[in-house]
Structure formats: C-alpha cells, structure tokens
Design a protein around this motif. Sequence first.
Motif, PDB file in Angstrom:
ATOM      1  N   THR B 218       0.850  -1.196   0.000  1.00  0.00           N
ATOM      2  CA  THR B 218       0.000   0.000   0.000  1.00  0.00           C
ATOM      3  C   THR B 218       0.885   1.245   0.000  1.00  0.00           C
ATOM      4  N   SER B 219       0.286   2.376  -0.313  1.00  0.00           N
ATOM      5  CA  SER B 219       1.062   3.621  -0.277  1.00  0.00           C
ATOM      6  C   SER B 219       1.517   3.922   1.156  1.00  0.00           C
ATOM      7  N   GLU B 220       0.750   3.443   2.155  1.00  0.00           N
ATOM      8  CA  GLU B 220       1.200   3.604   3.558  1.00  0.00           C
ATOM      9  C   GLU B 220       2.484   2.804   3.805  1.00  0.00           C
ATOM     10  N   LYS B 253      -1.304  -0.181  -3.985  1.00  0.00           N
ATOM     11  CA  LYS B 253      -2.627   0.343  -3.646  1.00  0.00           C
ATOM     12  C   LYS B 253      -2.491   1.774  -3.128  1.00  0.00           C
ATOM     13  N   TYR B 254      -2.927   2.744  -3.929  1.00  0.00           N
ATOM     14  CA  TYR B 254      -2.940   4.154  -3.525  1.00  0.00           C
ATOM     15  C   TYR B 254      -4.366   4.525  -3.112  1.00  0.00           C
ATOM     16  N   PRO B 255      -4.551   5.666  -2.414  1.00  0.00           N
ATOM     17  CA  PRO B 255      -5.916   6.018  -1.974  1.00  0.00           C
ATOM     18  C   PRO B 255      -6.932   6.051  -3.124  1.00  0.00           C
ATOM     19  N   ASN B 256      -6.538   6.630  -4.276  1.00  0.00           N
ATOM     20  CA  ASN B 256      -7.540   6.781  -5.346  1.00  0.00           C
ATOM     21  C   ASN B 256      -7.254   5.975  -6.608  1.00  0.00           C
ATOM     22  N   THR B 258      -4.958   2.224  -8.277  1.00  0.00           N
ATOM     23  CA  THR B 258      -4.094   1.071  -8.077  1.00  0.00           C
ATOM     24  C   THR B 258      -3.182   0.950  -9.292  1.00  0.00           C
ATOM     25  N   TYR B 293      -9.868  -1.680  -5.681  1.00  0.00           N
ATOM     26  CA  TYR B 293      -8.757  -2.638  -5.533  1.00  0.00           C
ATOM     27  C   TYR B 293      -9.199  -4.106  -5.506  1.00  0.00           C
TER      28      TYR B 293
END
Lengths: 316, 316
Positions: B218-220, B253-256, B258, B293
């Motif tokens: 994920t981006s996190e 996986k980014y917030p808005n 993929t 996603y």
Amino acid sequence: MNNIISEIKVSNNIVLLCHNNPDGDAVGSTIAMYILLKRLGKEVDIVLDTLPKRFNFLKEYQDIKKESTKKYDTAVILDTGSIDRVNSAYLLDTVSKKLVIDHHMTNTMYGDVNLVEDYPACCEIIYNLIKEMNVSIDEDLALPLAVGLLTDTGGFAHKNVLPSTFTMAAELSSLVDLSDIYIKVLRTITINQFNIKKKALDNLELYNNNALAVSFITSEDMERYNVDEDECGILVGIPLEIDTVEVSIFLRKYPNQTRVSLRSGHIDVSRIASIFGGGGHVNAAGITTAMPYEDLKEKLIIEVGKSINEWNNCHR
Amino acid sequence: MNNIISEIKVSNNIVLLCHNNPDGDAVGSTIAMYILLKRLGKEVDIVLDTLPKRFNFLKEYQDIKKESTKKYDTAVILDTGSIDRVNSAYLLDTVSKKLVIDHHMTNTMYGDVNLVEDYPACCEIIYNLIKEMNVSIDEDLALPLAVGLLTDTGGFAHKNVLPSTFTMAAELSSLVDLSDIYIKVLRTITINQFNIKKKALDNLELYNNNALAVSFITSEDMERYNVDEDECGILVGIPLEIDTVEVSIFLRKYPNQTRVSLRSGHIDVSRIASIFGGGGHVNAAGITTAMPYEDLKEKLIIEVGKSINEWNNCHR
C-alpha cells in the motif's frame, strides 16, 4: 596442458571423478570431459556417489554411475583441490595414473600430472583443452560447459571473470540458449526453498550499523519445509544484497551441532571460521561445531563485529 | 549507421535526450554518447528533467542539466521508442534536426534520421558506433557502456543477449571492473528496499497450482519504509524465481488508484493489461486504474488464471 593431452591420448580406460557434493562446475566439467573422451574413442565412466539432482537436465547425467567395480587405468579428477575431497575416492587406489585438472590455486598437486590454472571455472580449462585438441564444440559439449561457467561465475558477476571468459561465453551462446540455462541453474528455486528463504528473512537480525547480518534456521524448519542442506545453500548470500551489509552469518541449528556459513564482501571470514575450528576462503567460509548455539552465535557476532570495526577504521 | 555518423559530423551544438524515468541503459547510452561527442570537439549537453540517483557513481552524471534555455542545432535521442516518451521534450521544438538511436524494434521512427537496430541494449549500438568512428574505448567510455549493457541484459541473463554482446563484454571487462559495476547496478538494494521486499513476500499468495503469484503493498507501506515507485520496481520479479510460477501480479494500492505490474515467463501479459486499460510488452506490462482494488485483484486473478490454463493445455 600438453602433458595432460599426451597422457589422455595413451589412456584407454578412464574414470572421471570430481569433488564431494558436486556443484555446477564439477558436474559440468566432468560431463564435458566425458563427451570429449567418448569422441576420442576412449572407454570412460563417470562415478560419483553423491550427486545433486538439480543438474539432471543434462542428458549425460543419466550415464553417471553411483559406484563401479571396473578396473580403470587412469583417473581424471576435475575441479578438486585435494585428495581428501575426491568423490568415490576408493577408485583412486586401483588406477595406475591420476590426472588432475583444476582451477583452485590452493590445489595440493596430488596427481601424477596436474593441470592447475587460475580461471573462474574449471570448465574454462576444459574449453581450452578441447580447443587445443582441435575437437569442434557443438551443442552437446556447449551445454555442460555453460552450466559450469554460469554457476562458478555467479552468472558472470564474480571478481575473477576474465575477458577470455566472455569470449568463451560468446561462442557458447551461439550454440546453446544461454539464457535458458542461466534461469535454470541460477534463478530458479523450489516452493520449498522459497518458504525456507522467507523463514530465514523473518529471523534476520542486523548488527554493527547494519554491516553484519545474522540469521538461522533449525533442523525442524528444514523438515517442515522439506529442504536439505544443499537447498539451503542460497540463504547465506541473500543479506549481502543490502548495500550496508559487509558480512552475513547464517546458522543451521541441529540437535547436537550447529553449522555456520559465513560470507563477506571484503573481510577475511576464513580467519574467523578458523577460531571456531572451521575454514574456507577469504569471502566464503564455514564451521561445524558442537558448541552450544547461543554461545556460538554471541561469540561470532563479537568476532565478526571486531573485524568490521577494524575494517571500517582502515578503509572508510 | 553511416547516416547518423555524417549528421553528427556536421552538427556542432548538440543536446542529448533519452526517455522519461531513465534506466541504466538510457543513462549509460546518453553518457557514453556525451563522452564521444566531447572527444569529437562538439558542444554538447545532456538535459533530463527526471533522473534516478542510483547511477550517480558515473562521474559525468554531475554534468547532466535539469533544464536548459540554450539553442541547440541537433538533438540526439537515445533508447526512446516514441516522441511522447522523450524526457525534456520541450527542447525538440527548438532544434532543426532530430537523430534517434534506439534498440526498441517498436520505435515509431520519429527522427529525421533513425538508427534502430535489434540489440539487447542501446549501449551495444553506441559501442558499434564508437568502433565505426575509430574512436578508441578507454575506461571512461567503458564504464557507462557497461552500466547500460548490464542493466538491460539483466546481467547477461535475458533471452536477447547475442554472441556480440559477450564479445563487447570481453573488451569492456579488460578496461573496467565489470564485477564491481555488476554488484552496484544489479545486486544492491537499500535497507528500505529490503524491508519493503519482506513486506511484499509476507503478502504473497499463490494460485493456479502455484503458477500465479499475487502480491501487493500500500502507499502507507511505501511511506513507512520510505521507498518510491522506482525502488519498488524489483518486487514484481521476485516470485518468478519459483520454479512453478509463470505469472507474477504485483499491485500498489494508492488512496484513489491502483498500479499493477505484470511479469510472465511465456504468457502474453500485455493482452491482459490492455483489458484493464494498460499496456506493455509480452512478458512485462502495467496498468494504472481507478477501479476498486478488491474488484481489480479478483478480475486479474480470473483473467490471468484463464491464460495460464490455456497455456497449460497447449504447452504442457
């Protein structure tokens, strides 16, 4: 080289041997020599009591005998630095002549004739021998030579690769699919190896400002993931890919002993191994000991840590 | 090749460009060309608005300009298949001549003169050009050429490596420490990359009898381990080392949105990417999508699974 060639010419019944736990270069050299000698009309056998199955895509692999009661006049021993490391060594007692072909400069010259030359792979010496004998190299010969060349150079990555090694690769690549062999022998692991690799990564600890990596697996892990010692051989090298890691210590914990593999970028790990009764080369060494695991691990971290600090003081 | 050489000879004020997000071959080709043109007495600049820092050990890297308002008469564009992929493309509007040197056979021939030849690395074309111009190759020229050759062949592992590629390597290895460059550009990752790699391995799932590997970050995760997209580029290839894996799907996986990377041994993943609005090559493709996603992942597994089953029916 000419001495070896004239000895081969007068030998008719030859056994080919290499070192215990043969690697790609030992298997490749032995099989290339086998093909060459058969072409020269010799009676020849390869006899190896231990043999890893991962090279079984070489078709002559099927011809390798696990034992033999035949009488040979000559043994040709490939890629083997000393007589105590010869695989199926019992056959040495029966032959009248031992010919040694090797690329380890530490070779003890235990043969009647010794061809020991400093090449990255023993296969490069066999390649030169084939050229010198004016035998033409075809696909059958190129395949085992390529296996030896690729495995012992780590895919042309090692320090000792020579311009001549690439020239040899150029010829081999015109005869066989070098990329296909590369993937097979250097970039393929089993699911079991992948799982034990994940386990080893989970157990990884870093010391000395991330310059020392320490990991381990237990014999129970090896049973659970159904892998043997040979299949765990890849694990010690993995942490060295991290830009800060100078030394990797990898321990395998058995009920009554611990086996240690050491790898380094620059530091002499054979010196450290010798403190614990082990040995090896400057950048790759090993220890087998009954010393208690926790005690051994702690002492190794201290010893390697000292070497890293000394090296940092001198070189950074 | 002769057309390019005569055009270079009459040009005096040249700007060198390559593709966006330059890789080792783009950077290596551009720098080798820069050294060559300087030796020929030309006024020459390299202008690239994006540039990865991992090649900053090349000393000419420091000369690369982020932008330029100078007026050039000629642009030489290296390793770039189409005009929409040119880095610092604004400079193309001001030049009177565009010379294209590339090894992508899909090149759209957007130059005034195009030298497009099928070699594993653009650097091999530059090497041939240097030879053709009778300029002698020294350490300074060999270093960027080696970077391009090693990175675009995956260390001589890719299918498209030619006998001539090894002959070139033989010469380069007599001039520079090829092993040292190899380790730097192909076998070194940062601690941050190592940590994100462990995360990706933890997230790995296998489908279709272990022929399909799916993983994600994920981006996190990328923020937590302080890595960028470029540093995550290695992750999609890792599962392909497993002997049963034919396709690797790697999702970020980014917030808005993929982003998906696809790699395969044999199956055409560009066809699968195109279903989801992506594209690429047969064995390496990508998708960027706003599709949810979980939905995307499920559909990809179904599509790739179908291709694997078809391929198994035809080829196994």
